[in-house]
Design a protein around this motif. Structure first.
Motif, PDB file in Angstrom:
ATOM      1  N   THR A 142      44.098  32.515  50.767  1.00  0.00           N
ATOM      2  CA  THR A 142      44.299  32.386  49.310  1.00  0.00           C
ATOM      3  C   THR A 142      44.512  30.940  48.867  1.00  0.00           C
ATOM      4  OG1 THR A 142      46.646  32.891  49.644  1.00  0.00           O
ATOM      5  CG2 THR A 142      45.221  34.707  48.986  1.00  0.00           C
ATOM      6  N   MET A 143      44.937  30.068  49.793  1.00  0.00           N
ATOM      7  CA  MET A 143      45.119  28.657  49.418  1.00  0.00           C
ATOM      8  C   MET A 143      43.772  27.984  49.186  1.00  0.00           C
ATOM      9  SD  MET A 143      48.318  26.963  51.399  1.00  0.00           S
ATOM     10  CE  MET A 143      48.243  25.497  50.402  1.00  0.00           C
TER      11      MET A 143
ATOM     12  N   HIS B 215      41.961  29.436  45.831  1.00  0.00           N
ATOM     13  CA  HIS B 215      42.934  29.543  44.748  1.00  0.00           C
ATOM     14  C   HIS B 215      42.290  29.781  43.378  1.00  0.00           C
ATOM     15  CE1 HIS B 215      41.820  25.274  44.824  1.00  0.00           C
ATOM     16  NE2 HIS B 215      42.108  25.246  43.543  1.00  0.00           N
TER      17      HIS B 215
ATOM     18  N   LYS C 190      43.180  32.860  40.741  1.00  0.00           N
ATOM     19  CA  LYS C 190      43.549  32.648  39.337  1.00  0.00           C
ATOM     20  C   LYS C 190      42.661  33.465  38.392  1.00  0.00           C
ATOM     21  CE  LYS C 190      46.814  29.486  39.808  1.00  0.00           C
ATOM     22  NZ  LYS C 190      47.951  30.160  40.381  1.00  0.00           N
TER      23      LYS C 190
ATOM     24  N   CYS D  41      50.806  30.462  52.831  1.00  0.00           N
ATOM     25  CA  CYS D  41      50.341  30.979  51.528  1.00  0.00           C
ATOM     26  C   CYS D  41      51.477  31.669  50.763  1.00  0.00           C
ATOM     27  CB  CYS D  41      49.199  31.963  51.734  1.00  0.00           C
ATOM     28  SG  CYS D  41      47.777  31.252  52.579  1.00  0.00           S
TER      29      CYS D  41
ATOM     30  N   GLU E 284      51.212  36.013  44.812  1.00  0.00           N
ATOM     31  CA  GLU E 284      49.961  35.959  44.039  1.00  0.00           C
ATOM     32  C   GLU E 284      49.049  37.154  44.349  1.00  0.00           C
ATOM     33  OE1 GLU E 284      48.283  32.245  45.221  1.00  0.00           O
ATOM     34  OE2 GLU E 284      49.383  31.090  43.706  1.00  0.00           O
TER      35      GLU E 284
END
Length: 361
Positions: free
Chosen positions: A167-168, A171, A175, A192, A196
């Motif tokens: 997920t990093m 990103h 979003k 991470c 989120e």
């Protein structure tokens, strides 16, 4: 039922290896077992539990007929994800995440249609009428579009969920999915932020063996959901075939000598209808994920008819009480969508969902 992944298999694949302790995200503390030689070790018992939970939710989404978009652009994951996901006929992004892929989906669809129009030009012969230079330019454009968007050419509407590896790195995809209330499933490493993600799978997202074992389990769950949908459709079609001859035979039985005798029959027919009320699949409403659907069903809103009559503010309150993570959901358009579903206007609902982003008008 797919074979469940055991802790021993995860251990052999190196799923338990996290990042250096100085790179950790404190929100990952509940999923970390210990620290050794400056590296965090992930608790594999929690990984298996979370993986089973994610697989169950993915199978439900696949069974509802929605697409699941897989995102993995890092070198170690590219080939594995492309190979596994292609087997279950789901869209995937393995090259570069196109900015606005979800929030500006209409424009992305235009690019995909451009690719289809070039293919038509080649078939009908108009491509050969172009000059040599123009043909080269068109071929380069076609190759570029194929590389970036070829795997999502069959995705005609926003996906029902996203599955992300790292997920990093992805990103922007996270979003965009959050903005449109699309459920996020992800392999989350110790560096991470799990807050989120809706369905996290704590795992090593850098080793190819680790990615392979998790992706195998996930795609098997998706394949199960698709098989379930196929069997349901087959059962529905066979039921319709059985009803067809029954309808033809009905006119011969219209001669009823007494009106009094017809009353008990009508009363008997009404009873099964009450029993036949089953919960509808609320995830077919744009913006409703599996967890949101579960919260609404628990609150008594278990059919499209009930949702169409429900107040948006009341649904918002139900979701917020169920989980603070669902506080961002906007149910304003849900009654409108549910009304179309309750009336059986599926084509109209699909057109509406294609034109509106994330269920927001």
């Amino acid at each position: 039922m797919a074979k469940k992944v055991e802790v021993k298999d995860l251990l052999e694949a190196g799923v338990h290896f996290g990042h250096l302790t100085r790179k950790w995200n404190p929100n990952m503390a509940p999923y970390i077992y210990m620290e050794r030689n400056g590296i965090h070790v992930i608790n594999l018992y929690k990984t298996t539990a979370k993986l089973d939970e994610a697989n169950e939710a993915l199978a439900k989404i696949a069974a509802s007929g929605r697409k699941i978009l897989f995102v993995a652009t890092k070198k170690q994951a590219k080939d594995i994800v492309a190979e596994k996901v292609a087997n279950v006929n789901m869209p995937y992004i393995t090259e570069r995440w196109p900015g606005g892929m979800l929030t500006n989906f209409v424009t992305i669809r235009k690019a995909v249609k451009k690719m289809a129009s070039i293919d038509r030009m080649k078939k009908d012969g108009t491509f050969n009428t172009l000059s040599k230079k123009e043909r080269l330019q068109v071929n380069r454009l076609r190759a570029k579009l194929e590389k970036n968007l070829g795997s999502i050419s069959d995705m005609t509407r926003l996906p029902g969920a996203l599955f992300i590896v790292d997920t990093m790195r992805e990103h922007i995809a996270v979003k965009e999915a959050q903005k449109l209330n699309i459920p996020i499933f992800a392999m989350v490493d110790t560096n991470c932020d799990p807050k989120e993600v809706d369905y996290i799978v704590p795992a090593n997202d850098d080793a190819s063996k680790s990615i392979d074992i998790i992706m195998t389990s996930v795609t098997n769950a998706v394949a199960e959901g698709l098989a379930e949908r196929k069997s349901e459709k087959a059962a529905e079609s066979s039921a319709k075939e059985e009803k067809a001859p029954a309808k033809e035979a009905k006119p011969a039985k219209k001669e009823a000598p007494k009106t009094e005798a017809a009353k008990p029959v009508a009363e008997k027919k009404e009873e099964p209808k009450k029993k036949a009320d089953k919960a509808d699949d609320l995830t077919k409403v744009e913006g409703v994920g599996p967890k949101a659907a579960e919260a609404l069903v628990n609150a008594g809103i278990d059919t499209y008819a009930k949702m169409s009559e429900a107040d948006a503010d009341k649904m918002k309150e139900i979701l917020t009480e169920a989980s603070s993570r669902m506080a961002h959901l906007d149910p304003t358009s849900w009654p409108k969508q549910a009304k179309m579903a309750a009336d059986g206007n599926w084509d109209e609902l699909k057109v509406w969902q294609d034109n509106v982003k994330g269920g927001k008008e």
